[in-house]
Write an enzyme that holds these catalytic residues in place. Structure first.
Site, short mmCIF file in Angstrom:
data_model
loop_
_atom_site.label_atom_id
_atom_site.label_comp_id
_atom_site.label_asym_id
_atom_site.label_seq_id
_atom_site.Cartn_x
_atom_site.Cartn_y
_atom_site.Cartn_z
N ARG A 24 42.44 66.76 40.29
CA ARG A 24 41.29 66.17 39.60
C ARG A 24 41.11 64.71 40.00
O ARG A 24 42.10 63.98 40.12
CB ARG A 24 41.45 66.29 38.07
CG ARG A 24 41.39 67.73 37.63
CD ARG A 24 41.30 67.92 36.13
NE ARG A 24 41.60 69.31 35.83
CZ ARG A 24 40.73 70.32 35.95
NH1 ARG A 24 39.48 70.07 36.34
NH2 ARG A 24 41.08 71.56 35.70
N HIS A 80 38.78 64.30 52.42
CA HIS A 80 38.75 65.01 51.13
C HIS A 80 37.34 65.46 50.85
O HIS A 80 36.37 64.80 51.21
CB HIS A 80 39.28 64.14 49.99
CG HIS A 80 38.63 62.79 49.90
ND1 HIS A 80 38.96 61.77 50.75
CD2 HIS A 80 37.67 62.30 49.08
CE1 HIS A 80 38.24 60.71 50.46
NE2 HIS A 80 37.43 61.00 49.45
#
Ligand code: AMP
Length: 114
Positions: A28, A99
C-alpha cells in the site's frame, strides 16, 4: 544503495505488503490518493521504464497480471480502476525503482490536468 522499495521488498523496512511472488511485490502507498492505492514493484531494482530490457519481459507482464489479481482481491475489479506508471522528470517520478500505481475504490477524476 538499495532503494526504499527494495528495503520494503526484503523486509528491512515496514510495508503493508498485499501481494508477493518471485518477480514482483505490491504494497500500500504510504500516502494514498484513493481508497485503494497500491504500488506494484519489480523485485529487481530497475530505475525507470526506460531501463527495461528484453530480459525484463516476464517481470513487466507479471506487473499487469498482479494488478489484475490485486484488484480482484481488493474488490474493485468490476467497477474499474487506474494503473499509472510515472517515468522520469516530466512524469514526476519520485522513487527511481519502477512501480505501477493501482488506484481505485471510487470514481476517479480525469486522467490529466489540462
Ligand atoms: P512516483 O511519484 O510515481 O515515484 O510515486 C512514488 C510513490 O511512493 C508516492 O505515491 C509515495 O507516496 C510512495 N511512497 C514513498 N515512500 C513510501 C513508503 N515507504 N511506503 C509506501 N509508499 C511510499
Amino acid at each position: 544503495m538499495a532503494t526504499i522499495f527494495s528495503k520494503i521488498i526484503r523486509g528491512e523496512l515496514p510495508g503493508d505488503i498485499v501481494y508477493q511472488d518471485d518477480l514482483v511485490t505490491a504494497f500500500r502507498d504510504i500516502n494514498p490518493g484513493a481508497p485503494t492505492h497500491i504500488l506494484i514493484v519489480p523485485n529487481k531494482e530497475i530505475p525507470t521504464v526506460n531501463d527495461l530490457t528484453n530480459e525484463d519481459e516476464r517481470t513487466a507482464g507479471r506487473m499487469l497480471l498482479a494488478a489484475q489479481k490485486i484488484a480482484e482481491q481488493e474488490g474493485i475489479a468490476a467497477d474499474g480502476y487506474r494503473l499509472i506508471i510515472n517515468v522520469g522528470k516530466h512524469g514526476r517520478q519520485e522513487i527511481y525503482h519502477v512501480h505501477m500505481h493501482l488506484v481505485g475504490g471510487r470514481p476517479l477524476g480525469p486522467m490529466l490536468c489540462r
